[in-house]
Enzyme design. Structure first.
Site, PDB file in Angstrom:
ATOM      1  N   ASN A   1     -31.631  -6.460   8.215  1.00 45.05           N
ATOM      2  CA  ASN A   1     -32.006  -5.039   8.313  1.00 45.05           C
ATOM      3  C   ASN A   1     -32.773  -4.537   7.092  1.00 45.05           C
ATOM      4  O   ASN A   1     -32.841  -3.337   6.851  1.00 45.05           O
ATOM      5  CB  ASN A   1     -30.770  -4.180   8.572  1.00 45.05           C
ATOM      6  CG  ASN A   1     -29.742  -4.296   7.457  1.00 45.05           C
ATOM      7  OD1 ASN A   1     -29.936  -5.009   6.483  1.00 45.05           O
ATOM      8  ND2 ASN A   1     -28.638  -3.588   7.607  1.00 45.05           N
TER       9      ASN A   1
ATOM     10  N   HIS B   1     -30.597  -2.232   1.622  1.00 48.57           N
ATOM     11  CA  HIS B   1     -29.200  -1.858   1.366  1.00 48.57           C
ATOM     12  C   HIS B   1     -29.155  -0.572   0.564  1.00 48.57           C
ATOM     13  O   HIS B   1     -30.031  -0.309  -0.271  1.00 48.57           O
ATOM     14  CB  HIS B   1     -28.495  -2.965   0.563  1.00 48.57           C
ATOM     15  CG  HIS B   1     -27.173  -2.538  -0.014  1.00 48.57           C
ATOM     16  ND1 HIS B   1     -26.005  -2.583   0.700  1.00 48.57           N
ATOM     17  CD2 HIS B   1     -26.856  -2.040  -1.248  1.00 48.57           C
ATOM     18  CE1 HIS B   1     -25.013  -2.135  -0.065  1.00 48.57           C
ATOM     19  NE2 HIS B   1     -25.499  -1.802  -1.247  1.00 48.57           N
TER      20      HIS B   1
END
Length: 219
Positions: free
Chosen positions: A131, A134
């Site tokens: 993804n 962070h």
């Protein structure tokens, strides 16, 4: 260590006060877009206090994500995060943690493309695991994660809003008011330098320096 970004000015032309820090990571799957992401960070009102490129070992990843230990995805997470270089950044601005979390969007990049198509994970991520980015979840997590990525960091606790107001009211404003009053009376040619000198000489936190020998008065 780097320090990037200029202090923003709000609508009343007052400088923005940076009161919070968070850790951002550009993960291995988005490392090729690091410069592009960095530009977005700066344009979003952050300053970059620290930045480094590194590659973590699986053991280091396990330590960093210790709060996720025992979950089914933990082995895949540590393997992915140690698979290539990452960029760690300490970001600062007002409400930094929540603002960065809102910019990167939901954890699952596939769902983010549907629900938050403008977020960074929708743009750069490809799955729940990969993804791209962070962000720290809380101030406690941010402190721990920044110390992990930047071991030499000195992170002092920030005073509360009430404590800051009390300090200014008790120690700063009275001295500044006296200085500005004297400035108006004297009308110096260079008011900035005059006021700076006056504040140095009249600082309540410093003792007065007397030149020459001290002469004791006779009793």
């Amino acid at each position: 260590m780097v320090f990037k970004g200029l202090t923003e000015m709000n609508q009343t032309s007052q400088p923005r006060i940076y009161v919070e820090r968070t850790l951002a990571l550009i993960k291995p799957d988005a490392i090729h877009k690091a410069e592009e992401i960095e530009d977005i960070i700066l344009k979003s009102g952050f300053i970059i206090l620290q930045q480094r490129k590194l590659q973590l070992s699986p053991e280091q990843c396990s330590d960093f994500y210790a709060d996720q230990y025992g979950k089914l995805f933990f082995p895949s997470l540590t393997a992915f995060m140690s698979s290539g270089p990452i960029v760690a950044l300490t970001l600062a601005r007002d409400n930094a943690i929540a603002h960065w979390k809102s910019i990167i969007g939901p954890v699952n990049s596939i769902k983010a493309k549907e629900t938050h198509p403008e977020c960074l994970r929708a743009k750069y991520g490809t799955s729940d695991l990969k993804n791209a980015l962070h962000g720290s979840d809380s101030s406690h997590a941010a402190e721990r994660e920044i110390k992990f990525m930047f071991p030499n960091s000195v992170i002092e606790p920030l005073p509360s809003k009430e404590a800051t107001k009390e300090y200014l009211s008790r120690y700063v404003n009275p001295t500044l008011l006296c200085g500005l009053t004297e400035l108006c009376k004297n009308k110096p040619h260079n008011p900035c330098i005059w006021l700076a000198d006056w504040l140095i000489k009249n600082s309540p936190n410093k003792p007065l320096i007397c030149e020459g020998p001290i002469v004791e008065e006779a009793e």
